[in-house]
Motif scaffolding. Structure first.
Motif, PDB file in Angstrom:
ATOM      1  N   PRO A 107       0.795  -1.240   0.000  1.00 49.28           N
ATOM      2  CA  PRO A 107       0.000   0.000   0.000  1.00 49.28           C
ATOM      3  C   PRO A 107       0.827   1.289   0.000  1.00 49.28           C
ATOM      4  O   PRO A 107       0.589   2.202   0.783  1.00 49.28           O
ATOM      5  CB  PRO A 107      -0.792  -0.134   1.298  1.00 49.28           C
ATOM      6  N   THR A 108       1.782   1.404  -0.896  1.00 51.04           N
ATOM      7  CA  THR A 108       2.701   2.544  -0.834  1.00 51.04           C
ATOM      8  C   THR A 108       1.996   3.886  -1.029  1.00 51.04           C
ATOM      9  O   THR A 108       2.236   4.835  -0.284  1.00 51.04           O
ATOM     10  CB  THR A 108       3.812   2.403  -1.879  1.00 51.04           C
TER      11      THR A 108
ATOM     12  N   ASP B 279       7.819   4.754   4.197  1.00 53.71           N
ATOM     13  CA  ASP B 279       8.179   3.354   4.000  1.00 53.71           C
ATOM     14  C   ASP B 279       7.049   2.449   4.478  1.00 53.71           C
ATOM     15  O   ASP B 279       6.420   2.719   5.506  1.00 53.71           O
ATOM     16  CB  ASP B 279       9.455   3.013   4.773  1.00 53.71           C
ATOM     17  N   VAL B 280       6.805   1.383   3.722  1.00 57.64           N
ATOM     18  CA  VAL B 280       5.800   0.394   4.115  1.00 57.64           C
ATOM     19  C   VAL B 280       6.409  -0.996   4.016  1.00 57.64           C
ATOM     20  O   VAL B 280       7.323  -1.236   3.224  1.00 57.64           O
ATOM     21  CB  VAL B 280       4.526   0.480   3.241  1.00 57.64           C
TER      22      VAL B 280
ATOM     23  N   ARG C 104      -8.065  10.724  -7.695  1.00 57.83           N
ATOM     24  CA  ARG C 104      -9.284  11.087  -6.967  1.00 57.83           C
ATOM     25  C   ARG C 104      -9.621  10.133  -5.827  1.00 57.83           C
ATOM     26  O   ARG C 104     -10.327  10.498  -4.897  1.00 57.83           O
ATOM     27  CB  ARG C 104     -10.478  11.108  -7.920  1.00 57.83           C
ATOM     28  N   ASP C 105      -9.153   8.875  -5.922  1.00 58.19           N
ATOM     29  CA  ASP C 105      -9.514   7.891  -4.903  1.00 58.19           C
ATOM     30  C   ASP C 105      -8.420   6.833  -4.836  1.00 58.19           C
ATOM     31  O   ASP C 105      -7.680   6.618  -5.806  1.00 58.19           O
ATOM     32  CB  ASP C 105     -10.861   7.244  -5.252  1.00 58.19           C
ATOM     33  N   SER C 106      -8.316   6.185  -3.682  1.00 54.24           N
ATOM     34  CA  SER C 106      -7.330   5.126  -3.471  1.00 54.24           C
ATOM     35  C   SER C 106      -7.999   3.997  -2.711  1.00 54.24           C
ATOM     36  O   SER C 106      -8.587   4.226  -1.649  1.00 54.24           O
ATOM     37  CB  SER C 106      -6.140   5.673  -2.673  1.00 54.24           C
ATOM     38  N   VAL C 107      -7.931   2.771  -3.247  1.00 54.45           N
ATOM     39  CA  VAL C 107      -8.577   1.630  -2.603  1.00 54.45           C
ATOM     40  C   VAL C 107      -7.590   0.474  -2.492  1.00 54.45           C
ATOM     41  O   VAL C 107      -6.608   0.386  -3.247  1.00 54.45           O
ATOM     42  CB  VAL C 107      -9.838   1.178  -3.368  1.00 54.45           C
ATOM     43  N   LEU C 108      -7.877  -0.421  -1.553  1.00 49.29           N
ATOM     44  CA  LEU C 108      -7.056  -1.606  -1.330  1.00 49.29           C
ATOM     45  C   LEU C 108      -7.863  -2.865  -1.599  1.00 49.29           C
ATOM     46  O   LEU C 108      -9.069  -2.910  -1.340  1.00 49.29           O
ATOM     47  CB  LEU C 108      -6.538  -1.643   0.110  1.00 49.29           C
TER      48      LEU C 108
END
Length: 307
Positions: free
Chosen positions: A201-202, A214-215, A243-247
C-alpha cells in the motif's frame, strides 16, 4: 510535474517501438459489473507489460554509454529495459530480488541481459544496481521514479482514451510510475483511482501521511508492486490528480486472475489483475451510468498459476 503535452511527446517517440494493444469493451454485467467496462490488454505489450513504454522512452531520450544500461526491478521493468536495450543495440545488466518469479527471470535472460538476483526485496536489488552503475558508468534506467520513464508509461492512457470512452480509470500502483504517467496524461478529464493490494500500500499510506513513507511489503503482488516507498515525483502528481485510493486483498486478486481466464482466456499476473479485482470485489463501487476502464497491465507469470 509533467503534463499531457509531455506524455504526448513521449508517445510520439516510443510509438514505432511498442504495440498498440487491443481494448475489449464489455457490456454491463461482465465480471458482475453494474456498469459498462473497458479493458486494455496491455499485457500483450512488448516484454509482457506496460513497462516497455517507459523503458524505450528513457533509452531513446538519453545518451547511452558504451557500458550500456543498468536497471533494478521486480521483473517487469527489468524485462522491458532488457528488451529495449537489445532492440536498440545496448548492453544490459538487470538486478532483481530473490522474490522475483522464475517466469520473469527467464524472460530477462531470454533478452540477453546479465541478470543478478540480489536481496530479498526490490530496495536491496536497487541499491546493488546503483553500486554497479557507479562502477561501470552505465546508464541507470529507473523503474518508476523518473519523469522520463513515467511519461513514456503514461502513453498507454492516451492510447486507451483514443480507443474507448470512459469516465474512470482504475490503475494498479507499485512505485507509482504507471499512475503518475496516466494521471498526467488524462487526470484532468478522467477520474483516476489507485488500486493496491493490502500487502503493497505505498500510495495509500503516503496519501494518509501526506508524504511518501516506508511500508512493509508482502503478498501475492509483491514482486511487481513491491516498492517499499512511492516515488517522490510520482506522489506529487498522484496527490494532485488521483481522486480515490482503494485496497484489495490477495484473494480478490486471485479471483480476478481466474475470472479473466474463465471469461476471456486472458492470462494476467497478480499486478495485472489488481485494477479489475477492485471492481469485482467491490472495493471500488461505480456510480450509476459510470463508464469504468482498467489496464490489464502485465502477464509475466506462469500460466499454470492462473489456470
Amino acid at each position: 510535474m509533467i503534463s499531457t503535452k509531455d506524455v504526448a511527446a513521449a508517445w510520439g517517440l516510443v510509438r514505432p517501438h511498442v504495440r498498440r494493444t487491443p481494448v475489449l469493451e464489455l457490456a454491463t454485467g461482465a465480471f458482475g459489473s453494474t456498469v459498462p467496462l473497458a479493458l486494455k490488454l496491455e499485457a500483450l505489450q512488448v516484454s509482457g507489460s506496460f513497462k516497455g513504454r517507459g523503458a524505450f522512452h528513457k533509452l531513446l531520450a538519453s545518451k547511452v554509454p558504451a557500458a550500456g544500461i543498468v536497471a533494478a526491478s521486480g521483473g517487469n521493468h527489468g524485462a522491458a529495459a532488457a528488451y529495449a536495450a537489445r532492440a536498440l543495440g545496448h548492453k544490459a545488466e538487470i538486478f532483481v530480488p530473490t522474490i522475483s518469479s522464475p517466469a520473469k527471470v527467464a524472460r530477462l535472460k531470454s533478452y540477453g541481459a546479465v541478470v543478478h538476483q540480489i536481496g530479498a526485496v526490490y530496495a536491496e536489488a536497487r541499491a546493488a544496481s546503483e553500486k554497479r552503475a557507479a562502477e561501470t558508468g552505465a546508464l541507470i534506467v529507473p523503474a518508476y521514479e523518473d519523469p522520463v520513464v513515467f511519461a513514456g508509461a503514461g502513453s498507454v492512457a492516451l492510447e486507451f482514451a483514443e480507443q474507448a470512452g470512459f469516465d474512470t480509470l482504475l490503475v494498479a500502483v507499485g512505485g507509482g510510475g504507471l499512475i503518475a504517467g496516466c494521471a498526467a496524461a488524462v487526470g484532468e478529464k478522467i477520474k483516476i483511482v489507485a488500486v493496491e493490494t493490502e500487502g503493497t500500500p505505498t500510495l495509500h499510506e503516503a496519501l494518509k501521511a501526506g508524504k511518501p513513507v516506508d511500508v512493509a511489503i508482502s503478498g501475492i503482488a509483491a514482486d511487481a508492486l513491491g516498492a517499499s516507498r512511492i516515488g517522490a515525483p510520482n506522489f506529487e502528481i498522484a496527490r494532485k490528480l488521483v481522486r480515490d485510493s482503494v485496497l484489495v486483498n490477495d484473494d480478490a486478486v486471485r479471483a480476478a486472475q481466474r475470472a479473466l481466464w474463465d471469461e476471456l482466456r486472458v492470462v494476467a499476473e497478480p499486478a495485472g489483475a489488481t485494477g479489475l479485482a477492485a471492481l469485482i470485489c467491490g472495493a471500488y463501487r461505480p456510480a450509476a451510468g459510470e463508464h469504468v476502464a482498467t489496464l490489464i497491465c502485465g502477464a509475466n507469470t506462469d500460466p499454470a498459476s492462473v489456470v
